[in-house]
Design a protein around this motif. Structure first.
Motif, PDB file in Angstrom:
ATOM      1  N   ALA A  81       0.848  -1.190   0.000  1.00  0.00           N
ATOM      2  CA  ALA A  81       0.000   0.000   0.000  1.00  0.00           C
ATOM      3  C   ALA A  81       0.882   1.238   0.000  1.00  0.00           C
ATOM      4  O   ALA A  81       1.681   1.428   0.921  1.00  0.00           O
ATOM      5  N   VAL A  82       0.773   2.054  -1.035  1.00  0.00           N
ATOM      6  CA  VAL A  82       1.508   3.321  -1.129  1.00  0.00           C
ATOM      7  C   VAL A  82       0.542   4.423  -0.715  1.00  0.00           C
ATOM      8  O   VAL A  82      -0.451   4.685  -1.407  1.00  0.00           O
ATOM      9  N   LEU A  83       0.835   5.086   0.406  1.00  0.00           N
ATOM     10  CA  LEU A  83      -0.143   5.963   1.049  1.00  0.00           C
ATOM     11  C   LEU A  83       0.471   7.321   1.383  1.00  0.00           C
ATOM     12  O   LEU A  83       1.690   7.518   1.304  1.00  0.00           O
ATOM     13  N   ARG A  84      -0.397   8.256   1.784  1.00  0.00           N
ATOM     14  CA  ARG A  84       0.066   9.543   2.298  1.00  0.00           C
ATOM     15  C   ARG A  84       0.778   9.303   3.637  1.00  0.00           C
ATOM     16  O   ARG A  84       0.274   8.554   4.485  1.00  0.00           O
ATOM     17  N   PRO A  85       1.918   9.958   3.873  1.00  0.00           N
ATOM     18  CA  PRO A  85       2.652   9.712   5.126  1.00  0.00           C
ATOM     19  C   PRO A  85       1.836   9.985   6.380  1.00  0.00           C
ATOM     20  O   PRO A  85       1.924   9.247   7.366  1.00  0.00           O
ATOM     21  N   TRP A  86       1.015  11.037   6.378  1.00  0.00           N
ATOM     22  CA  TRP A  86       0.292  11.391   7.599  1.00  0.00           C
ATOM     23  C   TRP A  86      -0.925  10.514   7.857  1.00  0.00           C
ATOM     24  O   TRP A  86      -1.546  10.621   8.920  1.00  0.00           O
ATOM     25  N   ARG A  87      -1.261   9.596   6.916  1.00  0.00           N
ATOM     26  CA  ARG A  87      -2.353   8.654   7.157  1.00  0.00           C
ATOM     27  C   ARG A  87      -1.843   7.300   7.662  1.00  0.00           C
ATOM     28  O   ARG A  87      -2.626   6.469   8.108  1.00  0.00           O
ATOM     29  N   VAL A  88      -0.533   7.083   7.594  1.00  0.00           N
ATOM     30  CA  VAL A  88       0.030   5.783   7.995  1.00  0.00           C
ATOM     31  C   VAL A  88      -0.242   5.457   9.462  1.00  0.00           C
ATOM     32  O   VAL A  88      -0.586   4.308   9.783  1.00  0.00           O
ATOM     33  N   LYS A 136       5.317   3.411   1.848  1.00  0.00           N
ATOM     34  CA  LYS A 136       4.859   2.102   1.368  1.00  0.00           C
ATOM     35  C   LYS A 136       4.798   1.130   2.535  1.00  0.00           C
ATOM     36  O   LYS A 136       5.789   0.923   3.236  1.00  0.00           O
ATOM     37  N   MET A 137       3.622   0.541   2.730  1.00  0.00           N
ATOM     38  CA  MET A 137       3.418  -0.480   3.759  1.00  0.00           C
ATOM     39  C   MET A 137       3.320  -1.839   3.080  1.00  0.00           C
ATOM     40  O   MET A 137       2.568  -2.003   2.112  1.00  0.00           O
ATOM     41  N   GLU A 138       4.087  -2.807   3.598  1.00  0.00           N
ATOM     42  CA  GLU A 138       4.092  -4.163   3.054  1.00  0.00           C
ATOM     43  C   GLU A 138       3.634  -5.133   4.142  1.00  0.00           C
ATOM     44  O   GLU A 138       4.195  -5.146   5.246  1.00  0.00           O
ATOM     45  N   ILE A 139       2.626  -5.939   3.805  1.00  0.00           N
ATOM     46  CA  ILE A 139       2.026  -6.855   4.778  1.00  0.00           C
ATOM     47  C   ILE A 139       1.836  -8.199   4.104  1.00  0.00           C
ATOM     48  O   ILE A 139       1.225  -8.273   3.026  1.00  0.00           O
ATOM     49  N   ILE A 153      -7.444  -0.747   5.252  1.00  0.00           N
ATOM     50  CA  ILE A 153      -6.509   0.254   4.724  1.00  0.00           C
ATOM     51  C   ILE A 153      -7.272   1.374   4.016  1.00  0.00           C
ATOM     52  O   ILE A 153      -6.989   2.563   4.203  1.00  0.00           O
ATOM     53  N   ILE A 154      -8.247   1.000   3.198  1.00  0.00           N
ATOM     54  CA  ILE A 154      -9.043   2.020   2.500  1.00  0.00           C
ATOM     55  C   ILE A 154      -9.778   2.901   3.508  1.00  0.00           C
ATOM     56  O   ILE A 154      -9.822   4.135   3.372  1.00  0.00           O
ATOM     57  N   GLU A 155     -10.353   2.290   4.526  1.00  0.00           N
ATOM     58  CA  GLU A 155     -11.112   3.049   5.530  1.00  0.00           C
ATOM     59  C   GLU A 155     -10.253   4.072   6.257  1.00  0.00           C
ATOM     60  O   GLU A 155     -10.686   5.215   6.494  1.00  0.00           O
ATOM     61  N   GLU A 156      -9.019   3.688   6.611  1.00  0.00           N
ATOM     62  CA  GLU A 156      -8.171   4.572   7.412  1.00  0.00           C
ATOM     63  C   GLU A 156      -7.337   5.534   6.573  1.00  0.00           C
ATOM     64  O   GLU A 156      -6.938   6.590   7.065  1.00  0.00           O
ATOM     65  N   ALA A 157      -7.056   5.200   5.303  1.00  0.00           N
ATOM     66  CA  ALA A 157      -6.152   6.024   4.492  1.00  0.00           C
ATOM     67  C   ALA A 157      -6.878   6.987   3.573  1.00  0.00           C
ATOM     68  O   ALA A 157      -6.275   7.930   3.065  1.00  0.00           O
ATOM     69  N   ILE A 162      -7.377  13.275  -4.839  1.00  0.00           N
ATOM     70  CA  ILE A 162      -6.327  12.643  -5.626  1.00  0.00           C
ATOM     71  C   ILE A 162      -5.044  12.580  -4.802  1.00  0.00           C
ATOM     72  O   ILE A 162      -4.657  13.569  -4.175  1.00  0.00           O
ATOM     73  N   GLY A 163      -4.411  11.406  -4.799  1.00  0.00           N
ATOM     74  CA  GLY A 163      -3.188  11.237  -4.032  1.00  0.00           C
ATOM     75  C   GLY A 163      -3.333  10.344  -2.829  1.00  0.00           C
ATOM     76  O   GLY A 163      -2.393  10.208  -2.040  1.00  0.00           O
ATOM     77  N   ASP A 164      -4.514   9.725  -2.654  1.00  0.00           N
ATOM     78  CA  ASP A 164      -4.710   8.829  -1.512  1.00  0.00           C
ATOM     79  C   ASP A 164      -3.839   7.587  -1.609  1.00  0.00           C
ATOM     80  O   ASP A 164      -3.522   6.978  -0.592  1.00  0.00           O
ATOM     81  N   GLY A 165      -3.451   7.191  -2.816  1.00  0.00           N
ATOM     82  CA  GLY A 165      -2.511   6.081  -2.953  1.00  0.00           C
ATOM     83  C   GLY A 165      -3.070   4.901  -3.719  1.00  0.00           C
ATOM     84  O   GLY A 165      -4.151   4.964  -4.306  1.00  0.00           O
ATOM     85  N   LYS A 166      -2.324   3.806  -3.693  1.00  0.00           N
ATOM     86  CA  LYS A 166      -2.681   2.576  -4.393  1.00  0.00           C
ATOM     87  C   LYS A 166      -2.396   1.379  -3.490  1.00  0.00           C
ATOM     88  O   LYS A 166      -1.549   1.438  -2.600  1.00  0.00           O
ATOM     89  N   ILE A 167      -3.122   0.289  -3.750  1.00  0.00           N
ATOM     90  CA  ILE A 167      -2.903  -0.974  -3.055  1.00  0.00           C
ATOM     91  C   ILE A 167      -2.628  -2.043  -4.102  1.00  0.00           C
ATOM     92  O   ILE A 167      -3.386  -2.178  -5.069  1.00  0.00           O
ATOM     93  N   PHE A 168      -1.555  -2.803  -3.909  1.00  0.00           N
ATOM     94  CA  PHE A 168      -1.182  -3.875  -4.832  1.00  0.00           C
ATOM     95  C   PHE A 168      -1.249  -5.211  -4.088  1.00  0.00           C
ATOM     96  O   PHE A 168      -0.775  -5.323  -2.952  1.00  0.00           O
ATOM     97  N   LEU A 169      -1.811  -6.215  -4.741  1.00  0.00           N
ATOM     98  CA  LEU A 169      -1.955  -7.544  -4.157  1.00  0.00           C
ATOM     99  C   LEU A 169      -1.071  -8.520  -4.928  1.00  0.00           C
ATOM    100  O   LEU A 169      -1.231  -8.695  -6.137  1.00  0.00           O
TER     101      LEU A 169
END
Length: 204
Positions: A81-88, A136-139, A153-157, A162-169
């Motif tokens: 998950a590539v996210l905004r730093p302040w939402r991590v 980037k968070m890796e789980i 992740i979607i709920e909290e981030a 535009i710029g909320d990020g992406k999630i890769f599976l």
């Protein structure tokens, strides 16, 4: 000898008088009621229309795929998950509450649809360059936990901009714990993690 003053009216006044007689101005039926421009607005203002009001941002959940079994079958998956730093911090707190303890975090830089746009944080706006700082968070989790973790992740981030990020599976073939050499579920499992929380709830 002084000339006598002329009694003839100018032609402009005669035209105004005749116009008021042929097209009299009718009084309003209710003088206290303000005049409505709804019927004549298109003619007066060139057909302008009021812009629609923006709607509130709805709650978003990950969509189900229209193609069944589109994800490669695997027992373990890695979520990037590539996210905004302040939402991590919000995301990590939400994951801890649901028993997800194994998380790797790294600082990254890049750009996508947000490239070159203004970044917002704490009510202030700033823009540096094309490359924007992200985290980037890796789980790595079991297959059964994938949808719950993605939705958390979607709920909290999510901010709705535009710029909320992406999630890769990404499917993972195996997990090995370095300290003990354990593989598979025993290596992926964390003490006090999701598996222990689920087992304690089932035993009650």
């Amino acid at each position: 000898m002084a000339a006598a003053p002329s009694t003839a009216r100018p032609r402009a006044l005669d035209a105004i008088a005749s116009s008021s007689l042929t097209n009299p101005v009718l009084p309003l039926s209710n003088p206290k009621k303000p005049l409505s421009f709804s019927s004549r607005a298109p003619q007066l203002f060139g057909g302008l229309r009021r812009a629609p009001r923006p709607q509130l941002v709805p709650i978003i959940r990950s969509q189900s795929s229209p193609i069944p079994d589109y994800v490669p079958d695997s027992k373990f998956y890695k979520i990037e998950a590539v996210l905004r730093p302040w939402r991590v911090p919000h995301v990590s707190s939400g994951l801890l509450q649901m028993g997800i303890r194994g998380v790797t975090v790294s600082d990254v830089r890049g750009f996508g649809a947000q490239g070159g746009s203004t970044e917002r944080h704490g009510g202030s706006e700033f823009s540096e360059d094309k490359f924007i700082s992200k985290v980037k968070m890796e789980i790595v989790i079991c297959k059964e936990q994938v949808e719950a973790v993605i939705n958390k992740i979607i709920e909290e981030a999510r901010t709705g901009e535009i710029g909320d990020g992406k999630i890769f599976l990404i499917p993972v073939s195996d997990v090995i714990r370095v300290r003990t050499g354990e593989r598979g579920e025993m290596a992926e499992r964390m003490n006090g993690g999701h598996a222990d929380m689920t087992a304690s709830v089932a035993s009650k």
